[in-house]
Structures are given as C-alpha cells and as structure tokens.
Design an enzyme around this catalytic site. Structure first.
Site, short mmCIF file in Angstrom:
data_model
loop_
_atom_site.label_atom_id
_atom_site.label_comp_id
_atom_site.label_asym_id
_atom_site.label_seq_id
_atom_site.Cartn_x
_atom_site.Cartn_y
_atom_site.Cartn_z
N ASP A 3 -16.12 171.43 37.93
CA ASP A 3 -16.27 169.92 38.00
C ASP A 3 -15.02 169.26 38.16
O ASP A 3 -14.93 167.95 37.90
CB ASP A 3 -17.54 169.14 37.05
CG ASP A 3 -18.52 169.92 36.91
OD1 ASP A 3 -18.90 170.49 37.61
OD2 ASP A 3 -19.33 169.24 36.17
N LYS A 45 -24.42 171.82 41.28
CA LYS A 45 -25.13 171.77 39.92
C LYS A 45 -25.72 170.22 39.56
O LYS A 45 -25.00 169.47 39.66
CB LYS A 45 -24.57 172.32 38.73
CG LYS A 45 -23.25 171.61 38.43
CD LYS A 45 -22.65 172.45 37.29
CE LYS A 45 -21.58 171.84 36.68
NZ LYS A 45 -21.83 170.69 35.89
N CYS A 70 -19.26 169.46 30.19
CA CYS A 70 -19.68 170.63 31.22
C CYS A 70 -19.08 171.94 30.90
O CYS A 70 -19.59 172.97 31.24
CB CYS A 70 -19.64 170.16 32.75
SG CYS A 70 -20.59 168.83 33.30
C1 C5J Z 1 -18.89 166.72 33.22
C2 C5J Z 1 -19.76 164.62 32.59
N1 C5J Z 1 -18.46 167.46 34.16
N2 C5J Z 1 -18.99 164.50 31.41
N3 C5J Z 1 -19.55 165.50 33.33
O1 C5J Z 1 -18.22 167.04 31.93
O2 C5J Z 1 -20.67 163.88 32.74
#
Ligand code: C5J
Length: 222
Positions: A24, A129, A162
């Site tokens: 991400d 995802k 994540c």
């Molecule tokens: C991730 C989030 N990628 N913090 N998403 O950690 O919402």
C-alpha cells in the site's frame, strides 16, 4: 542460500522462493488530499519508508526476486466496501468522496495508485485488495502458491494496520514473514515501534524483523 540477519534470529532464504511484498505505498496514504490525510494524520511520517523501500526494490529486481505490490481500494460502486468501513469515524472525506486525486480509495483513481518513486514495472504483480490484509478477497495466495513462495519480505504502510494484518494472515498460512522495519512506517511512530516488537517478541511469534541494510548485505553475499 543467503542468510538474513534478523530478530529474534537470522533466517536463511531461497531467493527463488522469496517474494518482496510492498504494501500500500499509495498516493492515498502518502500524498496530500488522500485517505490518510482525510483521517487527520500527518502524512509526512510515512515518507521515512520511501527511500529504504526504493533501495530494496532495486535490489530485489536485480536479484530477479518476485516483486508484489498491493493497493488498498474499492470498486467504484463500493460493492466491496463494508458500510461499517465507509461510515466509520469523522474523516474530512469518506471512501468514495471526490478529492484532489480523484475519488478517495477507489480503484483506478490517481490517488489509489502507487507513488511514482516505487512504481511497479509492467512485469510485477499488483494486488488490489478491499481489506487491510493482502490475502482477504484477492488472488495474493494463489500468486504465492504458483511461484512456490515460502518467505515474504514485507515492506510498506502502515506498520500496525495493513503490514501487520498481512503478516498475521501470512504467518497463519505457513509463510515465513520477515518485516523490513525501516521500509515500513506509521502515522504513529510509537505504533510502528510496538508493531515491530510484537512481530519479533516471544521467539518471533508472527515472524522476523530485519531491515534494508541487512537485506542488501545478505544479497551481496550471493
Ligand atoms: C493501510 C490503513 N494500508 N491504515 N491502511 O495500512 O487504513
């Protein structure tokens, strides 16, 4: 077989059975006007991970390791976004609202894409995802099986959300998950540190923690 210095102990890894997984590193989390900022976070804190990620990405490409990028995001009709996720909290903009980088956290919008510094090559796998973990409702597990992957070198943001969810999912599925600590970041530095400690505590209850320098050293010995 390269040996990676790590905590709580070093780990041998077969490059052909190892994937670099970059979680991400999206404009929506790292750039102004995205999902992360809409939640009231200081997005500058995530920049710490960009340069170390770029270094390990280059090294993994040179070693011809499997590289997988993930992107959190939802279908334009929000059919894969639980109402509980959309309605949660008091963000300045909600998932699906229009922001300066397009609709927040929606697949295909500029904000949902990977930051330019770590942009995937055409031959690299990109997993979209809907959840926090990379295994949930995606083809990630099938890709790992197809390539006979045993070990995941995990980078990205955020450490405690994540990255952690993916490592916990991977650990339960039998993958050896190594978190590269300096290649991860959080909007909450104390959560980043605690997140790394949780992985390596109790003899490595979820996996291992290493870093970009130690990975480069291990790959240089090949
Ligand atoms: C991730 C989030 N990628 N913090 N998403 O950690 O919402």
């Amino acid at each position: 077989m390269p040996k990676l210095a790590a905590q709580p102990q070093s780990i041998d890894f077969d490059i052909a059975r190892t994937a670099l997984v970059i979680i991400d590193m999206q404009r929506d989390f790292l750039e102004p006007g995205g999902f992360g900022e809409s939640l009231g976070n200081d997005i500058s804190l995530l920049r710490n991970a960009v340069a170390p990620c770029a270094v390990v990405l280059e090294a993994a490409r040179a070693a011809e390791m499997l590289v997988i990028h993930t992107r959190e995001g939802h279908l334009p009709d929000l059919s894969d976004a639980p109402p509980s996720k959309i309605s949660r909290g008091q963000p300045s903009k909600r998932i699906g609202d229009i922001g300066p980088m397009g609709r927040i956290l929606i697949r295909g919008e500029p904000g949902q894409d990977i930051i330019p510094e770590l942009y995937p090559l055409p031959n690299e796998v990109v997993i979209d995802k809907p959840g926090k973990g990379a295994f949930y409702a995606t083809e990630f597990g099938d890709v790992l099986k197809k390539h006979a992957i045993e070990t995941l070198l995990v980078c990205g943001v955020t450490t405690e959300v994540c990255v952690h969810t993916t490592v916990r999912e991977g650990n339960d599925r039998g993958y050896r998950c190594v978190v590269l600590g300096d290649c991860c970041a959080s909007y909450f530095p104390e959560f980043h540190e605690a997140g790394l400690r949780m992985v390596r505590a109790q003899g490595g209850i979820f996996g291992w923690v290493s870093n970009s320098r130690q990975l480069l050293t291990a790959l240089a010995d090949v």
